[in-house]
Design an enzyme around this catalytic site. Structure first.
Site, PDB file in Angstrom:
ATOM      1  N   CYS A 304       0.730  -1.370   0.079  1.00 22.38           N
ATOM      2  CA  CYS A 304      -0.095   0.379   0.071  1.00 22.38           C
ATOM      3  C   CYS A 304       0.710   1.637  -0.352  1.00 22.38           C
ATOM      4  CB  CYS A 304      -0.871  -0.653   0.872  1.00 22.38           C
ATOM      5  SG  CYS A 304      -0.383  -0.814   2.954  1.00 22.38           S
ATOM      6  N   ARG A 334      10.886  -9.761   3.876  1.00 22.97           N
ATOM      7  CA  ARG A 334      10.471  -9.708   5.800  1.00 22.97           C
ATOM      8  C   ARG A 334      11.441 -10.778   5.821  1.00 22.97           C
ATOM      9  NH1 ARG A 334       4.299  -8.168   7.624  1.00 22.97           N
ATOM     10  NH2 ARG A 334       3.742  -6.713   5.963  1.00 22.97           N
ATOM     11  N   GLU A 336      12.034 -12.235   8.169  1.00 20.63           N
ATOM     12  CA  GLU A 336      10.768 -13.463   9.995  1.00 20.63           C
ATOM     13  C   GLU A 336      12.025 -14.250  10.622  1.00 20.63           C
ATOM     14  OE1 GLU A 336       8.232 -12.359  10.370  1.00 20.63           O
ATOM     15  OE2 GLU A 336       6.976 -11.916   8.127  1.00 20.63           O
ATOM     16  N   ARG A 345       4.999 -19.294   5.983  1.00 19.58           N
ATOM     17  CA  ARG A 345       5.539 -18.029   6.487  1.00 19.58           C
ATOM     18  C   ARG A 345       7.214 -17.871   6.278  1.00 19.58           C
ATOM     19  NH1 ARG A 345       3.839 -15.463  11.024  1.00 19.58           N
ATOM     20  NH2 ARG A 345       5.427 -13.970  12.224  1.00 19.58           N
ATOM     21  N   GLU A 353      -2.661  -6.927  -2.670  1.00 20.07           N
ATOM     22  CA  GLU A 353      -3.133  -5.886  -1.517  1.00 20.07           C
ATOM     23  C   GLU A 353      -4.778  -4.988  -2.048  1.00 20.07           C
ATOM     24  OE1 GLU A 353      -0.488  -3.911   1.383  1.00 20.07           O
ATOM     25  OE2 GLU A 353      -1.771  -3.099   1.835  1.00 20.07           O
ATOM     26  N   ASP A 416      -8.239  -9.738  11.851  1.00 24.00           N
ATOM     27  CA  ASP A 416      -7.393 -10.956  11.152  1.00 24.00           C
ATOM     28  C   ASP A 416      -8.354 -11.930  11.014  1.00 24.00           C
ATOM     29  OD1 ASP A 416      -5.155  -8.984  10.801  1.00 24.00           O
ATOM     30  OD2 ASP A 416      -4.138 -10.429  12.650  1.00 24.00           O
ATOM     31  N   GLU A 434      -3.436 -16.962  10.638  1.00 23.83           N
ATOM     32  CA  GLU A 434      -3.909 -15.586  10.087  1.00 23.83           C
ATOM     33  C   GLU A 434      -3.117 -15.921   8.472  1.00 23.83           C
ATOM     34  OE1 GLU A 434      -1.125 -12.248  11.295  1.00 23.83           O
ATOM     35  OE2 GLU A 434      -2.250 -11.200   9.275  1.00 23.83           O
ATOM     36  N   ASN A 437      -6.154 -10.105   6.593  1.00 24.82           N
ATOM     37  CA  ASN A 437      -6.534  -9.078   6.837  1.00 24.82           C
ATOM     38  C   ASN A 437      -6.950  -7.946   6.245  1.00 24.82           C
ATOM     39  OD1 ASN A 437      -3.821  -7.171   6.205  1.00 24.82           O
ATOM     40  ND2 ASN A 437      -3.391  -7.432   7.911  1.00 24.82           N
ATOM     41  N   CYS A 462      -7.224  -0.995   3.699  1.00 24.92           N
ATOM     42  CA  CYS A 462      -6.424  -2.143   2.878  1.00 24.92           C
ATOM     43  C   CYS A 462      -6.345  -3.414   3.458  1.00 24.92           C
ATOM     44  CB  CYS A 462      -5.185  -1.518   3.100  1.00 24.92           C
ATOM     45  SG  CYS A 462      -3.810  -2.056   4.307  1.00 24.92           S
ATOM     46  N   ARG A 469      -0.623 -18.117   1.947  1.00 21.06           N
ATOM     47  CA  ARG A 469      -1.794 -18.493   3.658  1.00 21.06           C
ATOM     48  C   ARG A 469      -2.806 -19.542   3.051  1.00 21.06           C
ATOM     49  NH1 ARG A 469       0.579 -14.979   8.075  1.00 21.06           N
ATOM     50  NH2 ARG A 469       3.028 -15.126   7.231  1.00 21.06           N
TER      51      ARG A 469
HETATM   52  P1  ATP Z   1       1.807 -12.846  11.189  1.00 21.72           P
HETATM   53  O1  ATP Z   1       1.302 -11.561  12.349  1.00 21.72           O
HETATM   54  O2  ATP Z   1       1.877 -13.686  10.598  1.00 21.72           O
HETATM   55  O3  ATP Z   1       3.649 -12.302  10.882  1.00 21.72           O
HETATM   56  P2  ATP Z   1       1.703  -9.789   9.749  1.00 21.72           P
HETATM   57  O4  ATP Z   1       0.629  -9.533  10.860  1.00 21.72           O
HETATM   58  O5  ATP Z   1       2.825  -9.302   9.990  1.00 21.72           O
HETATM   59  O6  ATP Z   1       1.567 -11.192  10.162  1.00 21.72           O
HETATM   60  P3  ATP Z   1       0.797  -8.331   7.839  1.00 21.72           P
HETATM   61  O7  ATP Z   1       1.857  -7.387   7.858  1.00 21.72           O
HETATM   62  O8  ATP Z   1      -1.001  -7.778   7.906  1.00 21.72           O
HETATM   63  O9  ATP Z   1       0.497  -9.511   8.378  1.00 21.72           O
HETATM   64  O10 ATP Z   1       0.646  -8.648   6.134  1.00 21.72           O
HETATM   65  C1  ATP Z   1      -0.837  -8.931   5.788  1.00 21.72           C
HETATM   66  C2  ATP Z   1      -0.826 -10.498   5.412  1.00 21.72           C
HETATM   67  O11 ATP Z   1       0.040 -11.324   4.555  1.00 21.72           O
HETATM   68  C3  ATP Z   1      -1.634 -11.641   6.229  1.00 21.72           C
HETATM   69  O12 ATP Z   1      -2.608 -11.610   6.544  1.00 21.72           O
HETATM   70  C4  ATP Z   1      -0.421 -12.572   5.340  1.00 21.72           C
HETATM   71  O13 ATP Z   1      -1.089 -13.137   4.172  1.00 21.72           O
HETATM   72  C5  ATP Z   1       0.766 -12.008   4.732  1.00 21.72           C
HETATM   73  N1  ATP Z   1       1.648 -12.068   5.058  1.00 21.72           N
HETATM   74  C6  ATP Z   1       2.719 -11.436   6.333  1.00 21.72           C
HETATM   75  N2  ATP Z   1       3.831 -12.480   6.759  1.00 21.72           N
HETATM   76  C7  ATP Z   1       3.612 -12.624   5.551  1.00 21.72           C
HETATM   77  C8  ATP Z   1       5.032 -14.293   5.935  1.00 21.72           C
HETATM   78  N3  ATP Z   1       5.996 -13.444   6.055  1.00 21.72           N
HETATM   79  N4  ATP Z   1       4.792 -15.189   4.594  1.00 21.72           N
HETATM   80  C9  ATP Z   1       3.676 -15.521   3.985  1.00 21.72           C
HETATM   81  N5  ATP Z   1       3.140 -14.653   4.116  1.00 21.72           N
HETATM   82  C10 ATP Z   1       2.778 -13.449   4.958  1.00 21.72           C
HETATM   83 ZN    ZN Z   2      -1.756  -2.097   4.140  1.00 24.61          ZN
HETATM   84 MG    MG Z   3       4.847 -10.189  10.265  1.00 25.87          MG
END
Ligand code: ATP
Ligand code: ZN
Ligand code: MG
Length: 504
Positions: A304, A334, A336, A345, A353, A416, A434, A437, A462, A469
């Site tokens: 976004c 990211r 992670e 993940r 998005e 979520d 999750e 969202n 957004c 996922r």
């Molecule tokens: P999480 O709590 O699982 O770390 P997040 O709160 O960091 O997720 P957001 O930043 O809200 O996730 O991102 C929106 C969406 O992007 C999530 O609902 C998910 O579908 C996807 N997403 C986020 N991080 C990841 C990841 N590391 N791998 C795959 N999909 C992801």
């Molecule tokens: Zn966004």
């Molecule tokens: Mg996260």
């Protein structure tokens, strides 16, 4: 506050007039706009030595010392200009700020620019010592932000580790458990996916790609297109100035993939790097690092920010609202770290998005319609056992804000969407995944980017559709093998799963 104003020449000739202001008219200047009961700021002492004017100001919170100094600066500079025809060269400040706090800090506080931050138990206050800061620091509001930072940090110390509050708003009926395996393991065995060459990446073979594209098409055709979302293609390296506005620079730092450009584009400057590689056959990482500029931003974290950037400082005609757009043009990265699990993940993932911008009513309505379409897809096309939860970040809980219900008019917040993953154990004891969202952000981002409506307030929202996922949730409940038992409506979207190499 102790200030040192250095002028471009000796103040001798202006001495008398400066004195007249500082021990006379200054009081009127400083009282302006103050309520009678407020004592405001006063000049305790001043001293003129050659080209330097030193001031000592003490104040309460009604007119802060640094604001008082800014008020006085104009008249002082005017007098010096008139009497001596020269100006102000620089202004340096040492300031002691006492801020009342209602909680005792649990650990020592560290705050940038402050030499020291000390808790004063008797006064239930925190003393912040700023040393040698310049005038731009006063003008741009940094001092107020330092105070806010102190409050935030104390709250964080109390809330550390306490997760956001999650309230289940809605859950689907229980579905019979048909599959109990981890889809990542199954897909790896089938040869549909292979762990990538880098951290948290996967290679999708043609079978997984066919499945992936089917889900992507499903999301676009059944959720986004019926609501009128238009596809855009966003840049995938985000410069810091964009994240400064969205606020991603306040918490996403440990997860960002930073991007640095080379210091030089000239191949000759790279001679050493190239030669080292030719000799050692290893990427000479230390030498490469020496050749890099400072990072200029990072890889896409969320899609976004550039969509808001694209509308920065625009005024949107009423007939163009709501603006509905989505991006699916590239990966998000990211860090992670320890949190990686399977292909759902990961450090490199694919997300669609959608962003929606409009009047508060339009944004609310779009949220409701998205929710409807999502529900249709998860119930009828994917036959999922799923739920959605209202996520309330700790700072809102802390502020004692009573959240409105999702169904309320003008709700803001995040929900979520989570799916039950049978291989992880019992429903109540295991962590649900999750898989996407949905947020309504009020005017947070439109304000940050100065996007305005022709008339009235402009809101935005957004939603992050995590394609890995979606697939992981579906496969964890339905398995990979019995495609004939998959929901009929999904089968209509399913591309033929191709065969792939037989490895010897
Ligand atoms: P999480 O709590 O699982 O770390 P997040 O709160 O960091 O997720 P957001 O930043 O809200 O996730 O991102 C929106 C969406 O992007 C999530 O609902 C998910 O579908 C996807 N997403 C986020 N991080 C990841 C990841 N590391 N791998 C795959 N999909 C992801
Ligand atoms: Zn966004
Ligand atoms: Mg996260």
């Amino acid at each position: 506050l102790r200030a040192m104003l250095t002028f471009t020449g000796d103040l001798e000739r202006a001495q008398e007039q400066l004195g007249a202001i500082l021990s006379g008219s200054a009081e009127t200047i400083l009282r302006k706009g103050l309520r009678p009961e407020a004592s405001g700021a006063r000049i305790v002492s001043f001293e003129i030595i050659e080209d330097v004017l030193k001031l000592h100001i003490v104040s309460d919170r009604y007119l802060r010392s640094h604001s008082a100094l800014l008020r006085l600066r104009g008249p002082l500079v005017d007098v010096v200009g008139r009497e001596c025809s020269f100006g102000l060269r620089s202004m340096r400040i040492d300031e002691t700020i006492i801020v009342p706090v209602d909680k005792k800090p649990l650990r020592k506080l560290k705050v940038p620019f402050a030499k020291e931050v000390v808790y004063l138990p008797d006064e239930k206050s925190v003393r912040i010592e700023l040393e040698n800061v310049d005038s731009s620091f006063l003008e741009d509001g940094s001092i107020d932000r330092i105070e806010n930072l102190v409050y935030d940090k104390i709250e964080q110390q109390y809330y550390k580790g306490k997760a956001e509050r999650r309230t289940v708003i809605w859950e689907s009926p229980r579905k019979p458990v048909m599959f109990k395996q981890d889809p990542t393991i199954v897909l790896e065995k089938l040869g549909w996916i292979k762990q990538g060459p880098g951290l948290g990446q996967w290679f999708f073979g043609p079978q997984m790609t066919a499945l992936f594209r089917s889900f992507e098409t499903l999301a676009v055709q059944e959720v986004l297109k019926p609501l009128g979302f238009k596809e855009v293609i966003c840049p995938k390296v985000t410069p810091f100035h964009v994240w400064e506005k969205t606020g991603h620079m306040a918490g996403s730092e440990p997860e960002i993939y930073y991007v640095s450009l080379p210091k030089s584009r000239d191949i000759e400057d790279w001679e050493k790097v190239i030669d080292l590689y030719k000799v050692t056959k290893k990427a000479p990482v230390k030498e490469i690092r020496r050749m890099l500029k400072d990072p200029m931003g990072g890889n896409c974290y969320a899609q976004c920010p550039p969509m808001y950037w694209a509308l920065e400082k625009k005024v949107i005609a009423s007939e163009s609202l709501p603006i509905l757009m989505f991006d699916r043009s590239g990966v998000s990265n990211r860090n992670e770290a320890g949190g990686r699990i399977g292909f759902e993940r990961v450090n490199e993932f694919h997300r669609i998005e959608p962003v929606f911008i409009g009047t508060p009513e339009q944004v609310t309505q779009t949220k409701d319609r998205l929710l409807e379409r999502y529900s249709l897809v998860f119930n009828d096309f994917l036959d999922l056992e799923w739920r959605y939860v209202d996520v309330m970040p700790f700072y809102l809980q802390q502020a004692g804000i009573v959240k409105t219900e999702l169904s309320d008019r003008l709700w803001t917040g995040t929900v979520d969407f989570e799916a039950y993953m049978p291989y992880r154990g019992e429903r109540s004891a295991s962590e649900w995944l999750e898989f996407q969202n949905l947020s309504v952000l009020g005017d947070k981002y439109t304000k940050a980017f100065s996007i305005k409506a022709q008339k009235g307030e402009l809101w935005s929202g957004c939603s992050g559709i995590g394609l890995e996922r979606w697939i992981a949730s579906f496969l964890a409940q339905h398995g990979t093998e019995q495609q004939s038992t998959w929901p009929k409506k999904l089968l209509d979207y399913l591309c033929e799963i191709p065969t792939w190499i037989r490895f010897l």
